[in-house]
Design a protein around this motif. Structure first.
Motif, PDB file in Angstrom:
ATOM      1  N   MET A   1       0.847  -1.191   0.000  1.00 33.15           N
ATOM      2  CA  MET A   1       0.000   0.000   0.000  1.00 33.15           C
ATOM      3  C   MET A   1       0.881   1.239   0.000  1.00 33.15           C
ATOM      4  N   LYS A   2       0.582   2.175  -0.885  1.00 25.55           N
ATOM      5  CA  LYS A   2       1.341   3.412  -0.951  1.00 25.55           C
ATOM      6  C   LYS A   2       0.630   4.450  -0.088  1.00 25.55           C
ATOM      7  N   VAL A   3       1.347   5.002   0.891  1.00 31.63           N
ATOM      8  CA  VAL A   3       0.745   5.850   1.919  1.00 31.63           C
ATOM      9  C   VAL A   3       1.406   7.220   1.920  1.00 31.63           C
TER      10      VAL A   3
ATOM     11  N   ASP B   1      -6.321  10.838  -5.496  1.00 31.71           N
ATOM     12  CA  ASP B   1      -6.936   9.998  -6.527  1.00 31.71           C
ATOM     13  C   ASP B   1      -8.374   9.660  -6.122  1.00 31.71           C
ATOM     14  N   PRO B   2      -9.264   9.450  -7.077  1.00 24.00           N
ATOM     15  CA  PRO B   2     -10.663   9.146  -6.737  1.00 24.00           C
ATOM     16  C   PRO B   2     -10.832   7.904  -5.873  1.00 24.00           C
ATOM     17  N   ASP B   3      -9.970   6.902  -6.068  1.00 23.76           N
ATOM     18  CA  ASP B   3     -10.102   5.654  -5.317  1.00 23.76           C
ATOM     19  C   ASP B   3      -9.288   5.640  -4.023  1.00 23.76           C
ATOM     20  N   ALA B   4      -8.548   6.695  -3.755  1.00 23.41           N
ATOM     21  CA  ALA B   4      -7.754   6.742  -2.524  1.00 23.41           C
ATOM     22  C   ALA B   4      -8.671   6.943  -1.319  1.00 23.41           C
ATOM     23  N   VAL B   5      -8.233   6.462  -0.182  1.00 24.01           N
ATOM     24  CA  VAL B   5      -8.944   6.669   1.082  1.00 24.01           C
ATOM     25  C   VAL B   5      -8.222   7.753   1.867  1.00 24.01           C
TER      26      VAL B   5
ATOM     27  N   GLY C   1      -1.334   8.113  -7.285  1.00 22.54           N
ATOM     28  CA  GLY C   1      -0.762   6.800  -6.995  1.00 22.54           C
ATOM     29  C   GLY C   1      -0.794   6.393  -5.545  1.00 22.54           C
ATOM     30  N   TYR C   2      -1.184   7.291  -4.653  1.00 25.43           N
ATOM     31  CA  TYR C   2      -1.260   6.931  -3.233  1.00 25.43           C
ATOM     32  C   TYR C   2      -2.617   6.286  -2.936  1.00 25.43           C
ATOM     33  N   ASP C   3      -2.581   5.131  -2.267  1.00 26.14           N
ATOM     34  CA  ASP C   3      -3.800   4.404  -1.915  1.00 26.14           C
ATOM     35  C   ASP C   3      -4.446   4.956  -0.651  1.00 26.14           C
ATOM     36  N   LEU C   4      -3.612   5.401   0.281  1.00 22.20           N
ATOM     37  CA  LEU C   4      -4.095   5.896   1.575  1.00 22.20           C
ATOM     38  C   LEU C   4      -3.438   7.233   1.866  1.00 22.20           C
ATOM     39  N   VAL C   5      -4.253   8.215   2.202  1.00 23.58           N
ATOM     40  CA  VAL C   5      -3.770   9.545   2.575  1.00 23.58           C
ATOM     41  C   VAL C   5      -4.260   9.832   3.989  1.00 23.58           C
ATOM     42  N   ILE C   6      -3.329  10.180   4.867  1.00 21.23           N
ATOM     43  CA  ILE C   6      -3.671  10.533   6.252  1.00 21.23           C
ATOM     44  C   ILE C   6      -3.247  11.976   6.465  1.00 21.23           C
TER      45      ILE C   6
ATOM     46  N   ALA D   1       5.637   5.269   4.600  1.00 26.79           N
ATOM     47  CA  ALA D   1       4.888   6.441   4.158  1.00 26.79           C
ATOM     48  C   ALA D   1       5.806   7.588   3.760  1.00 26.79           C
ATOM     49  N   ASP D   2       5.341   8.375   2.794  1.00 31.56           N
ATOM     50  CA  ASP D   2       5.966   9.646   2.463  1.00 31.56           C
ATOM     51  C   ASP D   2       5.237  10.754   3.225  1.00 31.56           C
ATOM     52  N   ILE D   3       5.995  11.753   3.673  1.00 32.02           N
ATOM     53  CA  ILE D   3       5.419  12.879   4.412  1.00 32.02           C
ATOM     54  C   ILE D   3       5.380  14.092   3.493  1.00 32.02           C
ATOM     55  N   PHE D   4       4.241  14.762   3.464  1.00 28.90           N
ATOM     56  CA  PHE D   4       4.085  16.015   2.737  1.00 28.90           C
ATOM     57  C   PHE D   4       3.777  17.122   3.745  1.00 28.90           C
ATOM     58  N   THR D   5       4.405  18.266   3.574  1.00 23.54           N
ATOM     59  CA  THR D   5       4.211  19.373   4.506  1.00 23.54           C
ATOM     60  C   THR D   5       4.488  20.692   3.799  1.00 23.54           C
TER      61      THR D   5
END
Length: 400
Positions: A1-3, A102-106, A84-89, A30-34
């Motif tokens: 899973m790409k997070v 992405d439309p299918d990402a959670v 391309g990320y499956d899960l975004v927190i 996971a990759d961190i975005f800030t």
């Protein structure tokens, strides 16, 4: 899973960053975005991750004056490429949840609070600015409120760091949320019955935390007080403090832990979303004298792990100290520390894993090991970790 984990800014290691560290433990890939990062302040846990910044990080003086770029942050968030990320927190307190996925990402949002400076503390922040800056904030805040509300629809599931914040999420976003208390490293503290006679104030020294009230209260009473922390009020507090009040400023963790262990009680005069400092003090076995609003109502048990005062005033703080000293022998070091274990970092990870697993399942994704981790955490936890903290049952005897 790409997070991907989205955090508002990385310029200090405070409560929000402690949550981020635990999320990174859940998702080491996971990759961190800030928006902005200061590499010098990052913990080893965060340094192990790939960190991507928005264009805010490349603007002049961004590391020190990032808040001045607040009007640009919605645009900067939406410019981040999360394909391309499956899960975004998202870790939300400043602008973080408004990313385009992405439309299918959670997308799961851990909300420390909806942005205070445009919602519940707007008038406080505006009043603390000069006339020109205060006037400029009016249209900016109006725009940010609209954007903040609209982007709540981009989130699949909200986690709130307290019931206090869950009510704000319902009020401002019209969304439900699951309360997941933030992680506290309670094992870093040792419950101690003895004390050196002084009271303690700890945390950021900024206006809404009201350390000035505690200093003035102890100025009047003459009781010993130690103040630990950094912030805009530090110099003013040092000027107003009398000899019985020691304003130490920022201290290393070992010093803070030592002061927790040696204080008579923690004084907590501000209204917080949650408030990690009282839990750390209780993990050290020390009672908390807290303003009875906000997150303290969910962490402190009145009469058992501390006492509440009902108004933010010098007289109310001194009255609470007097009530505490008259009943001090009723407080049990062991019971206070046991209560603090209900906020253990392990419990945070387990409950976040459960929430994320349910969100993935609802969207048709395989939650992988997350559901098992959530179940295992609950089953393996100590009895004090099996449920959210609640008032302790009546004791059969008083304990000193």
């Amino acid at each position: 899973m790409k997070v991907a984990i989205i955090h508002y800014w990385l310029v200090a290691m405070r409560g929000g960053e402690k949550v981020l560290e635990q999320l990174c433990r859940l998702f080491p890939q996971a990759d961190i975005f800030t928006h902005v990062v200061d590499p010098a302040v990052l913990s080893p846990t965060l340094k192990r991750h790939r960190i991507v910044t928005s264009f805010i990080d490349r603007l002049p003086g961004a590391r020190r004056h990032y808040q001045k770029y607040l009007p640009l942050m919605p645009l900067a968030l939406e410019h981040l490429d999360l394909r391309g990320y499956d899960l975004v927190i998202s870790s939300e307190s400043g602008p973080a949840k408004g990313v385009v996925t992405d439309p299918d990402a959670v997308h799961v949002c851990y909300c420390h609070s909806p942005m205070r400076y445009v919602w519940n503390m707007y008038h406080d922040y505006r009043g603390g600015l000069g006339r020109l800056a205060g006037s400029a904030l009016v249209p900016v805040a109006h725009y940010l409120r609209w954007w903040d509300t609209v982007t709540a629809a981009r989130v699949d599931s909200f986690a709130a760091n307290s019931g206090n914040v869950a009510r704000r999420i319902r009020r401002y976003y019209g969304r439900g949320s699951e309360v997941v208390f933030p992680p506290v490293e309670v094992d870093d503290f040792t419950p101690t019955r003895d004390h050196d006679g002084f009271y303690l104030v700890a945390g950021q020294l900024v206006g809404y935390k009201r350390a000035d009230l505690a200093v003035e209260a102890f100025n009047r009473s003459g009781r010993p007080l130690v103040v630990i922390g950094a912030g805009e009020q530090l110099d003013a507090l040092r000027r107003m403090a009398r000899p019985n009040v020691r304003v130490l400023g920022p201290q290393p963790f070992d010093s803070l832990r030592s002061h927790y262990a040696r204080c008579r009680a923690l004084v907590f005069p501000g209204e917080e979303d949650f408030g990690i400092v009282p839990v750390e003090a209780m993990a050290s076995g020390k009672p908390v004298l807290a303003y009875g609003r906000g997150g303290a109502l969910e962490t402190v048990v009145d009469g058992r792990t501390g006492l509440f005062f009902r108004e933010q005033s010098v007289d109310a703080i001194n009255a609470a100290v007097e009530r505490f000293e008259a009943t001090e022998r009723r407080f049990s070091t062991e019971e206070i520390a046991l209560h603090a274990r209900g906020f253990h970092a392990d419990l945070f990870r387990g409950r976040m894993a459960g929430l994320i697993a349910r969100s993935l399942t609802a969207a048709g994704h395989d939650p992988g090991d997350l559901a098992a981790l959530a179940a295992e955490t609950e089953l393996a936890a100590e009895p004090s970790l099996l449920a959210p903290p609640a008032p302790l049952p009546p004791r059969q005897r008083a304990a000193g």
